[in-house]
Design a protein around this motif. Structure first.
Motif, PDB file in Angstrom:
ATOM      1  N   UNK A 276      38.350  46.842  29.236  1.00 20.21           N
ATOM      2  CA  UNK A 276      38.488  47.883  29.603  1.00 20.21           C
ATOM      3  C   UNK A 276      36.618  48.417  29.683  1.00 20.21           C
ATOM      4  N   UNK A 277      36.280  47.240  29.663  1.00 22.27           N
ATOM      5  CA  UNK A 277      34.985  47.872  29.700  1.00 22.27           C
ATOM      6  C   UNK A 277      34.312  47.933  31.379  1.00 22.27           C
ATOM      7  N   UNK A 278      35.172  46.775  32.445  1.00 21.06           N
ATOM      8  CA  UNK A 278      35.292  46.261  33.787  1.00 21.06           C
ATOM      9  C   UNK A 278      36.688  46.447  34.434  1.00 21.06           C
ATOM     10  N   UNK A 279      36.826  46.710  35.302  1.00 21.16           N
ATOM     11  CA  UNK A 279      38.191  46.618  36.165  1.00 21.16           C
ATOM     12  C   UNK A 279      38.551  45.185  36.019  1.00 21.16           C
ATOM     13  N   UNK A 280      39.687  44.951  35.563  1.00 19.74           N
ATOM     14  CA  UNK A 280      40.596  43.617  35.228  1.00 19.74           C
ATOM     15  C   UNK A 280      40.289  42.519  36.088  1.00 19.74           C
ATOM     16  N   UNK A 281      40.131  43.056  37.171  1.00 19.44           N
ATOM     17  CA  UNK A 281      39.845  41.778  39.008  1.00 19.44           C
ATOM     18  C   UNK A 281      38.277  41.691  38.637  1.00 19.44           C
ATOM     19  N   UNK A 282      38.436  41.890  38.109  1.00 18.37           N
ATOM     20  CA  UNK A 282      36.168  41.820  37.767  1.00 18.37           C
ATOM     21  C   UNK A 282      36.182  41.161  36.914  1.00 18.37           C
ATOM     22  N   UNK A 283      37.047  41.233  35.638  1.00 13.72           N
ATOM     23  CA  UNK A 283      36.481  40.152  35.084  1.00 13.72           C
ATOM     24  C   UNK A 283      37.303  38.954  35.213  1.00 13.72           C
ATOM     25  N   UNK A 284      38.221  38.327  35.488  1.00 12.77           N
ATOM     26  CA  UNK A 284      38.885  37.745  35.998  1.00 12.77           C
ATOM     27  C   UNK A 284      38.327  37.060  37.134  1.00 12.77           C
ATOM     28  N   UNK A 285      37.416  37.669  38.145  1.00 14.31           N
ATOM     29  CA  UNK A 285      36.273  36.781  38.712  1.00 14.31           C
ATOM     30  C   UNK A 285      35.358  36.445  38.351  1.00 14.31           C
ATOM     31  N   UNK A 286      35.354  37.426  37.419  1.00 13.26           N
ATOM     32  CA  UNK A 286      33.826  36.255  36.164  1.00 13.26           C
ATOM     33  C   UNK A 286      34.306  35.495  35.644  1.00 13.26           C
ATOM     34  N   UNK A 287      34.931  34.570  34.592  1.00 13.70           N
ATOM     35  CA  UNK A 287      35.771  34.231  34.302  1.00 13.70           C
ATOM     36  C   UNK A 287      36.229  32.750  34.915  1.00 13.70           C
ATOM     37  N   UNK A 288      36.941  32.932  36.138  1.00 19.88           N
ATOM     38  CA  UNK A 288      36.885  32.127  36.899  1.00 19.88           C
ATOM     39  C   UNK A 288      35.979  31.507  38.096  1.00 19.88           C
ATOM     40  N   UNK A 289      34.799  32.194  38.160  1.00 17.35           N
ATOM     41  CA  UNK A 289      33.628  31.576  38.381  1.00 17.35           C
ATOM     42  C   UNK A 289      32.709  31.155  37.700  1.00 17.35           C
ATOM     43  N   UNK A 290      32.785  30.966  36.655  1.00 22.18           N
ATOM     44  CA  UNK A 290      32.204  30.731  34.899  1.00 22.18           C
ATOM     45  C   UNK A 290      30.812  31.948  35.362  1.00 22.18           C
ATOM     46  N   UNK A 291      30.371  33.212  35.498  1.00 20.27           N
ATOM     47  CA  UNK A 291      29.643  34.160  35.740  1.00 20.27           C
ATOM     48  C   UNK A 291      28.755  33.997  34.450  1.00 20.27           C
ATOM     49  N   UNK A 292      27.591  34.548  34.775  1.00 21.24           N
ATOM     50  CA  UNK A 292      26.560  35.130  33.085  1.00 21.24           C
ATOM     51  C   UNK A 292      27.028  33.967  32.011  1.00 21.24           C
TER      52      UNK A 292
END
Length: 424
Positions: A276-292
């Motif tokens: 709810x701080x980021x769009x769900x599609x962005x969160x999914x992308x972040x975890x899928x690519x192990x960012x940050x």
């Protein structure tokens, strides 16, 4: 003639009034990652400018910085562009077109580009369409960059101005001579930013004085206030931009969300939720690519829930809606209804031991809780062939028929048998 104040958006039609300034909002930043508030700024600015009666917002551009910016923990431009693309995607195909465009030019450059040069380049595309010149012959400001006629953002900007020109021309020729537009048609960019970016003007290593003057004088700024920053005080104290205070619009967002990208990255490293701080599609992308520095097992989104876990949860929550159906072999047993045809989980038939991945079977304990009696299935260790299966099925059908035949007798008083009668 009418013109919507935002091209590509179902906004209220307004007259092509020459006294209203036509603007395109441009926001620059790292977007590392993009948050809901980054996108919310565009909506807040558009509403405020429209209500002021001074501006007509034609569209918006969001432009992430290049990798050469050298910021700590900066994800690659490829990742940040893709996260922005996901965030700007409309929620439904049939929904209204997005009025905010993703500007890729700055992010794909090998060197860091000052914000003034980004403004100059996109302004060159607008001026080229207004003057009727070729975009390749229009210099892009102090950076000397030309607006490529194949650039998607420049093409989009030219279409915005072309539509504006056609609407203004129809309005001038359709009204009385006194109402005809005599002033030249104009459109310009305005820099959209938060109060923290405005405060960064005090850093001489990041901003040159002539760039600050050009931005405040020629383009103007829309500044969204944030906690911990006082934009009015900074404008008063900054000698470079104070003379152009009338070109700076300060806004307040009452549904406040001061979460920054640095806080998001910190929460991701710690395995904390950022939903709810980021769009769900962005969160999914972040975890899928192990960012940050995040871990994939910390994302509790719907996409990470296995079908077996979803099926088990659905079975436990819908045990009261169990129905008598048939398994693949045809015997009668209690299993869930057809409300979850996509749930695939291997369970054993309570009557014959057949296994199936097409149905979700209720566990024997759940069925017993509903019926209030002992389980009637055969022992699991008992192995039986087709003949034993057929006999058991026939016995089940006979028992069901006998139970139905005995129903009328239940209307009278119930006679309890004695212990001796039960033995006999």
């Amino acid at each position: 003639a009418k013109l919507t104040d935002t091209v590509g958006c179902s906004a209220m039609p307004v007259a092509a009034d020459p006294t209203i300034e036509n603007v395109v909002l441009l926001a620059c930043g790292s977007y590392n990652p993009v948050t809901n508030m980054h996108l919310r700024m565009f909506e807040v600015a558009r509403d405020a400018l429209r209500k002021s009666g001074r501006f007509r917002v034609l569209g918006g551009i969001i432009s992430p910085v290049a990798d050469a910016f050298g910021k700590e923990d900066l994800a690659s431009a490829e990742h940040r562009l893709e996260m922005l693309r996901l965030a700007l995607s409309p929620p439904a195909v049939a929904g209204p077109p997005a009025w905010i465009r993703l500007g890729k030019w700055e992010a794909t450059r090998r060197r860091w580009t000052p914000t003034r040069q980004v403004l100059d380049r996109y302004q060159a595309a607008i001026d080229a369409e207004l003057t009727g010149t070729e975009p390749c012959s229009t210099a892009g400001g102090s950076g000397g960059e030309s607006c490529d006629e194949t650039d998607a953002e420049c093409i989009w900007l030219r279409k915005l101005v072309r539509r504006l020109k056609s609407t203004a021309g129809a309005s001038a020729h359709g009204g009385d001579s006194a109402d005809r537009q005599t002033a030249p048609l104009a459109a310009r960019l305005m820099l959209l930013c938060g109060a923290d970016l405005l405060a960064s003007f005090a850093r001489p290593s990041l901003w040159r004085t002539e760039d600050m003057v050009t931005i405040a004088r020629d383009y103007g700024m829309v500044v969204l206030a944030r906690s911990g920053f006082n934009p009015q005080k900074f404008i008063y104290e900054c000698d470079a931009i104070n003379p152009f205070e009338q070109n700076l619009v300060i806004l307040s967002e009452w549904s406040c969300n001061d979460t920054s990208s640095s806080q998001i990255r910190r929460s991701l490293r710690r395995g904390e939720s950022v939903r709810y701080l980021l769009p769900d599609s962005v969160i999914d992308y972040v975890y899928r690519h192990r960012l940050y520095g995040c871990r994939a097992d910390c994302w509790h989104g719907q996409s990470s829930v296995s079908s077996d876990d979803a099926a088990e949860a659905a079975v436990s929550s819908s045990a009261a809606a169990a129905a008598v159906q048939r398994c693949s072999r045809g015997c009668q047993t209690r299993m869930t209804g057809s409300a979850m045809p996509a749930a695939r989980i291997r369970k054993e038939c309570r009557a014959c031991g057949a296994r199936s991945t097409r149905h979700v079977f209720l566990s024997s304990a759940a069925v017993d809780d509903q019926r209030g009696d002992a389980p009637d299935c055969l022992p699991q260790q008992q192995q039986h062939g087709d003949s034993r299966h057929d006999r058991h099925r026939q016995q089940s059908l006979q028992q069901d028929a006998a139970s139905v035949a005995a129903l009328p007798a239940l209307s009278g008083p119930v006679r309890h048998r004695s212990h001796s009668e039960s033995k006999s």
